[in-house]
Write an enzyme that holds these catalytic residues in place. Structure first.
Site, PDB file in Angstrom:
ATOM      1  N   SER A  39       0.829  -1.207   0.000  1.00  0.00           N
ATOM      2  CA  SER A  39       0.000   0.000   0.000  1.00  0.00           C
ATOM      3  C   SER A  39       0.864   1.258   0.000  1.00  0.00           C
ATOM      4  O   SER A  39       1.914   1.305   0.632  1.00  0.00           O
ATOM      5  CB  SER A  39      -0.883  -0.012   1.250  1.00  0.00           C
ATOM      6  OG  SER A  39      -1.436   1.267   1.471  1.00  0.00           O
ATOM      7  N   GLY A  51      -7.651  -9.889   1.455  1.00  0.00           N
ATOM      8  CA  GLY A  51      -7.531  -8.693   2.282  1.00  0.00           C
ATOM      9  C   GLY A  51      -7.556  -9.005   3.769  1.00  0.00           C
ATOM     10  O   GLY A  51      -6.581  -9.501   4.341  1.00  0.00           O
ATOM     11  N   ARG A  52      -8.685  -8.756   4.403  1.00  0.00           N
ATOM     12  CA  ARG A  52      -8.764  -8.818   5.871  1.00  0.00           C
ATOM     13  C   ARG A  52      -8.220 -10.112   6.482  1.00  0.00           C
ATOM     14  O   ARG A  52      -7.548 -10.046   7.524  1.00  0.00           O
ATOM     15  CB  ARG A  52     -10.206  -8.600   6.314  1.00  0.00           C
ATOM     16  CG  ARG A  52     -10.679  -7.148   6.143  1.00  0.00           C
ATOM     17  CD  ARG A  52     -12.101  -7.002   6.638  1.00  0.00           C
ATOM     18  NE  ARG A  52     -12.618  -5.659   6.604  1.00  0.00           N
ATOM     19  CZ  ARG A  52     -13.402  -5.169   5.638  1.00  0.00           C
ATOM     20  NH1 ARG A  52     -13.734  -5.933   4.596  1.00  0.00           N
ATOM     21  NH2 ARG A  52     -13.862  -3.935   5.701  1.00  0.00           N
ATOM     22  N   THR A  61      -5.547   2.685  -7.079  1.00  0.00           N
ATOM     23  CA  THR A  61      -6.844   2.531  -6.408  1.00  0.00           C
ATOM     24  C   THR A  61      -7.708   3.757  -6.681  1.00  0.00           C
ATOM     25  O   THR A  61      -7.339   4.878  -6.318  1.00  0.00           O
ATOM     26  CB  THR A  61      -6.623   2.324  -4.896  1.00  0.00           C
ATOM     27  OG1 THR A  61      -5.833   1.151  -4.734  1.00  0.00           O
ATOM     28  CG2 THR A  61      -7.944   2.152  -4.172  1.00  0.00           C
ATOM     29  N   TYR A 118      -2.167   5.363  -4.090  1.00  0.00           N
ATOM     30  CA  TYR A 118      -3.232   6.354  -3.891  1.00  0.00           C
ATOM     31  C   TYR A 118      -2.754   7.578  -4.633  1.00  0.00           C
ATOM     32  O   TYR A 118      -1.734   8.169  -4.288  1.00  0.00           O
ATOM     33  CB  TYR A 118      -3.447   6.644  -2.408  1.00  0.00           C
ATOM     34  CG  TYR A 118      -4.313   5.623  -1.714  1.00  0.00           C
ATOM     35  CD1 TYR A 118      -5.525   5.238  -2.269  1.00  0.00           C
ATOM     36  CD2 TYR A 118      -3.933   5.062  -0.504  1.00  0.00           C
ATOM     37  CE1 TYR A 118      -6.337   4.308  -1.633  1.00  0.00           C
ATOM     38  CE2 TYR A 118      -4.739   4.137   0.137  1.00  0.00           C
ATOM     39  CZ  TYR A 118      -5.929   3.763  -0.435  1.00  0.00           C
ATOM     40  OH  TYR A 118      -6.726   2.846   0.186  1.00  0.00           O
ATOM     41  N   GLN A 128       0.864  -0.343  -4.814  1.00  0.00           N
ATOM     42  CA  GLN A 128      -0.466   0.286  -4.925  1.00  0.00           C
ATOM     43  C   GLN A 128      -0.331   1.786  -4.728  1.00  0.00           C
ATOM     44  O   GLN A 128       0.270   2.247  -3.760  1.00  0.00           O
ATOM     45  CB  GLN A 128      -1.417  -0.301  -3.867  1.00  0.00           C
ATOM     46  CG  GLN A 128      -2.793   0.352  -3.856  1.00  0.00           C
ATOM     47  CD  GLN A 128      -2.915   1.479  -2.847  1.00  0.00           C
ATOM     48  OE1 GLN A 128      -2.300   1.424  -1.780  1.00  0.00           O
ATOM     49  NE2 GLN A 128      -3.673   2.521  -3.176  1.00  0.00           N
ATOM     50  N   ARG A 152     -12.845 -15.271   1.551  1.00  0.00           N
ATOM     51  CA  ARG A 152     -12.555 -15.792   2.894  1.00  0.00           C
ATOM     52  C   ARG A 152     -12.110 -17.252   2.893  1.00  0.00           C
ATOM     53  O   ARG A 152     -11.392 -17.671   3.800  1.00  0.00           O
ATOM     54  CB  ARG A 152     -13.819 -15.691   3.793  1.00  0.00           C
ATOM     55  CG  ARG A 152     -14.316 -14.267   3.999  1.00  0.00           C
ATOM     56  CD  ARG A 152     -13.342 -13.484   4.875  1.00  0.00           C
ATOM     57  NE  ARG A 152     -13.747 -12.102   5.060  1.00  0.00           N
ATOM     58  CZ  ARG A 152     -13.397 -11.090   4.251  1.00  0.00           C
ATOM     59  NH1 ARG A 152     -12.630 -11.315   3.181  1.00  0.00           N
ATOM     60  NH2 ARG A 152     -13.782  -9.859   4.501  1.00  0.00           N
ATOM     61  N   HIS A 174     -13.486  -2.316  -2.321  1.00  0.00           N
ATOM     62  CA  HIS A 174     -12.615  -1.965  -1.192  1.00  0.00           C
ATOM     63  C   HIS A 174     -13.102  -2.667   0.082  1.00  0.00           C
ATOM     64  O   HIS A 174     -13.015  -2.138   1.189  1.00  0.00           O
ATOM     65  CB  HIS A 174     -12.610  -0.443  -0.996  1.00  0.00           C
ATOM     66  CG  HIS A 174     -11.317   0.132  -0.500  1.00  0.00           C
ATOM     67  ND1 HIS A 174     -10.473   0.869  -1.275  1.00  0.00           N
ATOM     68  CD2 HIS A 174     -10.725   0.101   0.718  1.00  0.00           C
ATOM     69  CE1 HIS A 174      -9.431   1.278  -0.569  1.00  0.00           C
ATOM     70  NE2 HIS A 174      -9.559   0.812   0.658  1.00  0.00           N
ATOM     71  N   ASP A 234     -11.446  -8.788  -5.711  1.00  0.00           N
ATOM     72  CA  ASP A 234     -11.413  -8.906  -4.246  1.00  0.00           C
ATOM     73  C   ASP A 234     -12.707  -8.389  -3.669  1.00  0.00           C
ATOM     74  O   ASP A 234     -13.597  -7.945  -4.391  1.00  0.00           O
ATOM     75  CB  ASP A 234     -10.183  -8.225  -3.614  1.00  0.00           C
ATOM     76  CG  ASP A 234     -10.259  -6.705  -3.517  1.00  0.00           C
ATOM     77  OD1 ASP A 234     -11.360  -6.130  -3.452  1.00  0.00           O
ATOM     78  OD2 ASP A 234      -9.182  -6.084  -3.483  1.00  0.00           O
ATOM     79  N   SER A 235     -12.800  -8.482  -2.367  1.00  0.00           N
ATOM     80  CA  SER A 235     -13.934  -8.049  -1.541  1.00  0.00           C
ATOM     81  C   SER A 235     -14.823  -9.231  -1.193  1.00  0.00           C
ATOM     82  O   SER A 235     -15.770  -9.567  -1.914  1.00  0.00           O
ATOM     83  CB  SER A 235     -14.754  -6.932  -2.206  1.00  0.00           C
ATOM     84  OG  SER A 235     -13.934  -5.788  -2.383  1.00  0.00           O
ATOM     85  N   LYS A 292      -7.777  -0.475  -9.629  1.00  0.00           N
ATOM     86  CA  LYS A 292      -8.452  -1.194  -8.549  1.00  0.00           C
ATOM     87  C   LYS A 292      -9.703  -0.429  -8.115  1.00  0.00           C
ATOM     88  O   LYS A 292      -9.633   0.781  -7.874  1.00  0.00           O
ATOM     89  CB  LYS A 292      -7.489  -1.346  -7.361  1.00  0.00           C
ATOM     90  CG  LYS A 292      -8.067  -2.062  -6.159  1.00  0.00           C
ATOM     91  CD  LYS A 292      -6.952  -2.388  -5.163  1.00  0.00           C
ATOM     92  CE  LYS A 292      -7.468  -3.089  -3.923  1.00  0.00           C
ATOM     93  NZ  LYS A 292      -8.098  -2.190  -2.961  1.00  0.00           N
TER      94      LYS A 292
HETATM   95  C1  LIG Z   1      -7.561  -2.234   7.076  1.00  0.00           C
HETATM   96  C2  LIG Z   1      -7.636  -2.115   5.586  1.00  0.00           C
HETATM   97  C3  LIG Z   1      -6.803  -1.215   4.941  1.00  0.00           C
HETATM   98  C4  LIG Z   1      -6.825  -1.132   3.543  1.00  0.00           C
HETATM   99  N1  LIG Z   1      -5.926  -0.307   2.917  1.00  0.00           N
HETATM  100  C5  LIG Z   1      -5.920  -0.251   1.574  1.00  0.00           C
HETATM  101  C6  LIG Z   1      -4.953   0.533   0.908  1.00  0.00           C
HETATM  102  O1  LIG Z   1      -4.096   1.133   1.525  1.00  0.00           O
HETATM  103  N2  LIG Z   1      -5.006   0.573  -0.444  1.00  0.00           N
HETATM  104  C7  LIG Z   1      -5.947  -0.122  -1.163  1.00  0.00           C
HETATM  105  O2  LIG Z   1      -5.967  -0.046  -2.387  1.00  0.00           O
HETATM  106  N3  LIG Z   1      -6.858  -0.899  -0.546  1.00  0.00           N
HETATM  107  C8  LIG Z   1      -6.858  -0.989   0.797  1.00  0.00           C
HETATM  108  N4  LIG Z   1      -7.756  -1.795   1.418  1.00  0.00           N
HETATM  109  C9  LIG Z   1      -8.686  -2.613   0.610  1.00  0.00           C
HETATM  110  C10 LIG Z   1      -8.067  -3.961   0.256  1.00  0.00           C
HETATM  111  O3  LIG Z   1      -7.025  -3.823  -0.670  1.00  0.00           O
HETATM  112  C11 LIG Z   1      -9.128  -4.898  -0.361  1.00  0.00           C
HETATM  113  O4  LIG Z   1      -9.732  -4.259  -1.459  1.00  0.00           O
HETATM  114  C12 LIG Z   1     -10.198  -5.288   0.651  1.00  0.00           C
HETATM  115  O5  LIG Z   1      -9.611  -5.616   1.892  1.00  0.00           O
HETATM  116  C13 LIG Z   1     -11.010  -6.478   0.140  1.00  0.00           C
HETATM  117  O6  LIG Z   1     -12.056  -6.766   0.998  1.00  0.00           O
HETATM  118  P1  LIG Z   1     -12.011  -7.978   2.056  1.00  0.00           P
HETATM  119  O7  LIG Z   1     -10.799  -7.796   2.892  1.00  0.00           O
HETATM  120  O8  LIG Z   1     -13.270  -7.837   2.851  1.00  0.00           O
HETATM  121  O9  LIG Z   1     -11.981  -9.249   1.251  1.00  0.00           O
HETATM  122  C14 LIG Z   1      -7.743  -1.920   2.805  1.00  0.00           C
HETATM  123  C15 LIG Z   1      -8.573  -2.825   3.468  1.00  0.00           C
HETATM  124  C16 LIG Z   1      -8.521  -2.930   4.838  1.00  0.00           C
HETATM  125  C17 LIG Z   1      -9.397  -3.950   5.521  1.00  0.00           C
END
Ligand SMILES: Cc1cc2nc3c(=O)[nH]c(=O)nc-3n(C[C@H](O)[C@H](O)[C@H](O)COP(=O)(O)O)c2cc1C
Length: 404
Positions: free
Chosen positions: A144, A354-355, A194, A168, A166, A335, A300, A331-332, A276
């Protein structure tokens, strides 16, 4: 962690070919014979609950947080759950191939770690630990822009393992150019831009705790270490943290960007560019027309637009629109192994996790992230086999049935 430490095969691209994702379950069972059980759940949907018990409320809230009342997080799950796998029998599934070609590289599995900022809030080893885990497992790591560790340090930790950066896409062109230069020099081979975060959304869980890491100077490491960023400060960061934070907040993103601006990135980044946060097929077509190389169908993780379409509901239309021109990632809501299967069957070339890996990091550092990667991919491999398929790259919607 009895079943998880000491098994990394070392960072680098050379270890991927013979990887047996199905080995993990046997390691766990053998450890069981020796009297050890995994320290973390093998049902990855339990990680959030465990993290909530063990980590501080601010950080757990930040990771779990969604926009609004969480409708989009629910929609993400519902969109995946609407699809069901229809297993087929007697099809010789003894040998499987999880490898995929993506953005000019061959990956051992259709998985990368999603960009997640500010990881130091969940574990002191932060991004380096997650990056080492990804490298050890041969999975690309997407760093990130708002990491708690400068990109050069993360790169050093990864050896020659696959890594992507990635962005911003902020207001300041000089800082953006400097980031692109630094990312290239540090071996980040693809750029993930993103688009869904031109500003932070309304996130009640963070608002109710008054918790935003950036205001404490966390998640600003790439900016604070950047010569172009520092050139805009009257005094050095360590002498006036508040001014540096305000400078960061004023530039980290830019709601004024439009499709025409992509030409700037195309001009200044030679490698693949992936957008993204794409959810509409027309946006995907515009990405292709703008010379992009891929899109991530993503909302996201439900963190930006409450009430947005579940990401898996958006996936088939995007694949139909640009699947033959662009690499479509997803993504999103990923699990479990069957989620990976469904996303691929719906046309994604690979998924971002992600999470779950963030909870793995918070609970057990690098070993926790490796556990999450291995558990997910072992489960995916088994889902593939037990459903009568042998190739991650060749899944099609025929493997699924949609329930209304
Ligand atoms: C705590 C947190 C921080 C995140 N930070 C970024 C980030 O810095 N840049 C970005 O493109 N996406 C960020 N995301 C989004 C993730 O890249 C991803 O799209 C998302 O976690 C997918 O959803 P899921 O974790 O529920 O599967 C973040 C997500 C979380 C949970």
């Amino acid at each position: 962690m009895g079943s998880q430490t000491g098994r990394s095969e070392g960072a680098g691209k050379g270890t991927d070919a013979a990887r047996e994702w199905s080995a993990y379950q046997f390691e766990i069972y053998l450890d069981g014979v020796a009297g050890t059980v995994p320290r973390m759940p093998t049902d990855l949907t339990r990680l959030e609950e465990m993290a909530a018990e063990r980590l501080a409320p601010g950080p757990v809230g930040y990771v779990a947080a969604s926009a609004g009342n969480g409708r989009t997080v629910t929609a993400n799950r519902a969109a995946l759950d609407r699809w069901q796998i229809v297993p087929r029998m007697l099809r010789d599934v003894g040998k499987r191939d999880l490898a995929v070609e993506l953005l000019g590289v061959s990956l051992p599995a259709p998985l990368a770690l999603a960009p997640v900022g500010v990881l130091s809030i969940v574990h002191p080893e932060a991004e380096p630990a997650a990056a080492r885990a990804a490298a050890a497992q041969g999975v690309p790591y997407i760093l990130s822009s708002v990491s708690s560790t400068p990109m050069e340090q993360v790169a050093t930790e990864m050896g020659d393992a696959e890594r992507w950066f990635q962005l911003y896409w902020g207001r300041d062109r000089e800082v953006t150019l400097s980031f692109l230069r630094r990312a290239k020099a540090s071996g980040f081979s693809a750029l993930f831009v993103t688009l869904d975060t031109p500003m932070l959304s309304w996130r009640p869980r963070d608002l109710d705790q008054g918790f935003l890491p950036f205001l404490r100077g966390v998640g600003t490491a790439n900016h604070f270490s950047d010569p172009a960023f520092r050139a805009g400060l009257a005094r050095p960061v360590h002498e006036d943290l508040n001014a540096a934070v305000l400078h960061f907040l004023g530039m980290f993103s830019d709601p004024g960007k439009t499709w025409a601006d992509l030409a700037f990135l195309r001009e200044h980044w030679e490698g693949p560019i992936v957008l993204k946060g794409i959810l509409h097929p027309d946006d995907a077509r515009q990405a292709a027309d703008a010379g992009m190389d891929g899109v991530v169908v993503s909302n996201h993780g439900g963190r930006q637009v409450n009430g947005a379409i579940g990401a898996a509901d958006a996936l088939p239309d995007v694949v139909a629109a640009v699947g033959d021109r662009l690499a479509v990632l997803f993504d999103s809501g990923i699990r479990t192994g069957d989620d990976v299967f469904k996303a691929l069957a719906l046309g994604a070339r690979a998924v971002l996790l992600g999470r779950p890996y963030v909870y793995g990091l918070g609970l057990d550092g690098q070993a926790g992230v490796e556990h999450v990667i291995r558990a997910l991919l072992n489960e995916f491999d088994l889902t593939l086999a037990l459903s009568g398929h042998t190739s991650a790259a060749r899944l099609t919607p025929d493997a699924l049935s949609r329930s209304v």
